[in-house]
Design a protein around this motif. Sequence first.
Motif, PDB file in Angstrom:
ATOM      1  N   PRO A 117       0.805  -1.219   0.000  1.00  0.00           N
ATOM      2  CA  PRO A 117       0.000   0.000   0.000  1.00  0.00           C
ATOM      3  C   PRO A 117       0.842   1.275   0.000  1.00  0.00           C
ATOM      4  O   PRO A 117       0.372   2.318  -0.424  1.00  0.00           O
ATOM      5  CB  PRO A 117      -0.832  -0.109   1.281  1.00  0.00           C
ATOM      6  CG  PRO A 117      -0.118  -1.089   2.137  1.00  0.00           C
ATOM      7  CD  PRO A 117       0.655  -1.996   1.227  1.00  0.00           C
ATOM      8  N   GLU A 118       2.076   1.191   0.476  1.00  0.00           N
ATOM      9  CA  GLU A 118       2.975   2.342   0.476  1.00  0.00           C
ATOM     10  C   GLU A 118       4.262   1.969  -0.242  1.00  0.00           C
ATOM     11  O   GLU A 118       4.581   0.800  -0.396  1.00  0.00           O
ATOM     12  CB  GLU A 118       3.281   2.779   1.912  1.00  0.00           C
ATOM     13  CG  GLU A 118       2.063   3.286   2.653  1.00  0.00           C
ATOM     14  CD  GLU A 118       2.408   3.769   4.049  1.00  0.00           C
ATOM     15  OE1 GLU A 118       3.569   4.131   4.284  1.00  0.00           O
ATOM     16  OE2 GLU A 118       1.501   3.773   4.894  1.00  0.00           O
ATOM     17  N   GLU A 119       5.007   2.972  -0.635  1.00  0.00           N
ATOM     18  CA  GLU A 119       6.276   2.747  -1.330  1.00  0.00           C
ATOM     19  C   GLU A 119       7.237   1.992  -0.414  1.00  0.00           C
ATOM     20  O   GLU A 119       7.522   2.429   0.693  1.00  0.00           O
ATOM     21  CB  GLU A 119       6.886   4.107  -1.725  1.00  0.00           C
ATOM     22  CG  GLU A 119       8.097   4.003  -2.613  1.00  0.00           C
ATOM     23  CD  GLU A 119       7.790   3.498  -4.009  1.00  0.00           C
ATOM     24  OE1 GLU A 119       8.693   2.937  -4.642  1.00  0.00           O
ATOM     25  OE2 GLU A 119       6.644   3.661  -4.478  1.00  0.00           O
ATOM     26  N   PRO A 120       7.734   0.823  -0.859  1.00  0.00           N
ATOM     27  CA  PRO A 120       8.655   0.075  -0.007  1.00  0.00           C
ATOM     28  C   PRO A 120      10.040   0.729   0.042  1.00  0.00           C
ATOM     29  O   PRO A 120      10.448   1.420  -0.885  1.00  0.00           O
ATOM     30  CB  PRO A 120       8.736  -1.300  -0.673  1.00  0.00           C
ATOM     31  CG  PRO A 120       8.344  -1.067  -2.091  1.00  0.00           C
ATOM     32  CD  PRO A 120       7.427   0.128  -2.100  1.00  0.00           C
ATOM     33  N   LEU A 121      10.731   0.503   1.140  1.00  0.00           N
ATOM     34  CA  LEU A 121      12.107   0.958   1.286  1.00  0.00           C
ATOM     35  C   LEU A 121      13.008  -0.113   0.682  1.00  0.00           C
ATOM     36  O   LEU A 121      12.967  -1.268   1.098  1.00  0.00           O
ATOM     37  CB  LEU A 121      12.460   1.153   2.765  1.00  0.00           C
ATOM     38  CG  LEU A 121      13.948   1.353   3.070  1.00  0.00           C
ATOM     39  CD1 LEU A 121      14.445   2.670   2.483  1.00  0.00           C
ATOM     40  CD2 LEU A 121      14.193   1.303   4.563  1.00  0.00           C
TER      41      LEU A 121
END
Length: 172
Positions: A117-121
Amino acid sequence: MDDQGQDQDQELTVESPRQYKALSHPLRQRLLLALGGRSATVGELAAAVDGRKSTVAHHLKVLQEAGVVRIVETRKVRGGGEHVYRRTARRITVAGRDAGPATALLGAVAEECAKAPEEPLMVLRHLRLTADQAARLGAALQALVNEATEAPEGEPVHGVLVALYEQSAPRA
């Protein structure tokens, strides 16, 4: 399913040809990622990986025969039995240099990252290290993962992939 994984070993080192073969398929990698620290039925896993129950059941059998997952419960449902599966270990490490499992693992992680759901690191950095520096960095990374504590059930699950490897020397 709610599961604290008390009967789960801390780490499994993959060494046998059967285990390598079991881990070399991307769907099996995704099933292991979906199990994480919890138990699940074939139906729950099929929903998690967007697959057919029969396909998931086949791949779970391969993983079970390789000692990577086990049946932790069998329930009676509609006159039959429903198995609940769990990974045999919280962490799975791969011994040796076979590229098959590593390639499958990275492919499964890439699929997970694409759905996050969010940009992965993600960080890839190449460093020149002495053997001692590499050993210290490896120990520090291992300690960081080992010491991470998990939040209570119901919180989101995060994937952590750690790799430290020496690049092969370029061929002349």
